[in-house]
Design a protein around this motif. Structure first.
Motif: not given
Length: 293
Positions: A96-118
Motif C-alpha cells: 500500500t506504500r508508494r515509495l520510489a527507489c532512491r540513491s543507494y536504496l531499493t524498495v520492494e513492495r510486498t503483499t507478504r510483509p514479514p514479522a521483523p526480527a529486531v
C-alpha cells in the motif's frame, strides 16, 4: 529548540520541525559545508561524515516507514551469515506504500510483509526470507550457491523451500534447482586451509582461538566470521576462501586486528606464517593493555 534525540544521528525533517528547527536552519545545516546532510528524501543525517552502513540502514527504514524491514544481504548479516555486502540496501515495504527507489536504496513492495526480527534496534526480515530476497538478485550460479550454502546452519533447506513456495515464483528456477540435500553437504565441508591452520596452531604457544565465531562492532553490526578469533586481544585470522571479502581496514577502524593468510603461504611457509601470527597476537595484546591503562 528542544534537544534532538536521533538514533544513529538519523532523523526526519518533519521531526526537526516539531522540535522547533526552522526550514531555513535545516537548509543551512544541510548545505555542502554544513554539519548535516540529507541522505534520503525527508531524512537527515546529523553529521557531515560519510554515512556508516548502519546509518544507511537507519535512514532507509526511516524513509520507508514503521512497517518496513531490511531484507537481502544486510538482513542475512544481521542473522550472523557472513556474506559480502552489495552497494545497495534492500527494504521491504507494504504494497500500500508508494515509495520510489532512491540513491543507494531499493524498495520492494510486498503483499507478504514479514514479522521483523529486531537486531540492535533495527528491524530485519527473517533469515529464510532475507536469503531468498538476496538470491533473486544473483545471476551467477556459483555465487548463488555460495550465498545459499552460507545460510545453511542458521536455517535449513526445508525452511528455504517453504519460503520459496510461499512467495512469487518469478526468477526462482535457479534457486529451486540448488535447494537440494546436497546443499547441506556443501555447507558442512571444512576448507583445507582451515584444517591446515588448526595443525599449525598446535605448534605455537598461542591460546586456542574460537573457530568460525561471529564478530560484531560496538553498534552490533557484523564485521564478519573469521576462521580463528581471539576475543581477549581482538585478533582475527582468515585463511579460508569464504572470508576473502573481509577488509583489514574495516576491522582496524573497529579497533581490531585482522591477519589474512593465503593457501600458498600456509603450505610453503608455515614457520613464517606462525611467526607473523605470534607477533600480531603480541601487538594486539599490547594495544589492549595500553587502552586499559
Amino acid at each position: 529548540m528542544h534537544h534532538i534525540c536521533a538514533p544513529d544521528n538519523v532523523t526526519t525533517i518533519a521531526e526537526l520541525r516539531v522540535l522547533g528547527v526552522t526550514n531555513h536552519a535545516i537548509t543551512t545545516r544541510c548545505r555542502p559545508s554544513g554539519p548535516w546532510q540529507r541522505v534520503l528524501p525527508g531524512v537527515v543525517l546529523m553529521s557531515a561524515a560519510r554515512p556508516t552502513r548502519r546509518q544507511r540502514l537507519r535512514a532507509a527504514i526511516t524513509y520507508a516507514g514503521p512497517l518496513s524491514v531490511v531484507s537481502g544481504v544486510d538482513a542475512m548479516r544481521a542473522h550472523d551469515v557472513d556474506v559480502p555486502l552489495p552497494p545497495d540496501v534492500l527494504v521491504l515495504a507494504p504494497a500500500t506504500r508508494r515509495l520510489a527507489c532512491r540513491s543507494y536504496l531499493t524498495v520492494e513492495r510486498t503483499t507478504r510483509p514479514p514479522a521483523p526480527a529486531v537486531r540492535a534496534g533495527l528491524p530485519y526480515a527473517p533469515l529464510a526470507r532475507a536469503t531468498l530476497d538476496a538470491a533473486r538478485r544473483v545471476a551467477d550460479r556459483d555465487q548463488l550457491r555460495v550465498l545459499l550454502t552460507s545460510a545453511i546452519g542458521q536455517c535449513t533447506v526445508d525452511e528455504l523451500r517453504t519460503e520459496l513456495d510461499a512467495g512469487s515464483q518469478r526468477g526462482t528456477a535457479a534457486i529451486r534447482a540448488l535447494l537440494t540435500p546436497d546443499l547441506t553437504d556443501d555447507a558442512d565441508v571444512v576448507p583445507e586451509e582451515v584444517t591446515l591452520a588448526r595443525r599449525l596452531l598446535r605448534d605455537t604457544a598461542l591460546p586456542a582461538p574460537r573457530w568460525r565465531a561471529p564478530v560484531h562492532d560496538e553498534t552490533g553490526m557484523l564485521l564478519g566470521i573469521p576462521d580463528a578469533w581471539w576475543p581477549e586481544v581482538g585478533l582475527a585470522w582468515d585463511v579460508g576462501p569464504r572470508a576473502r571479502h573481509h577488509d583489514p581496514r574495516v576491522w582496524s577502524t573497529a579497533g581490531l586486528t585482522l591477519v589474512r593468510t593465503d593457501r600458498q603461504r600456509l603450505r610453503d611457509a608455515p614457520v613464517a606464517v606462525t611467526d607473523e601470527l605470534v607477533r600480531a597476537f603480541a601487538a594486539a595484546a599490547a594495544s589492549v593493555h595500553r587502552r586499559a591503562g
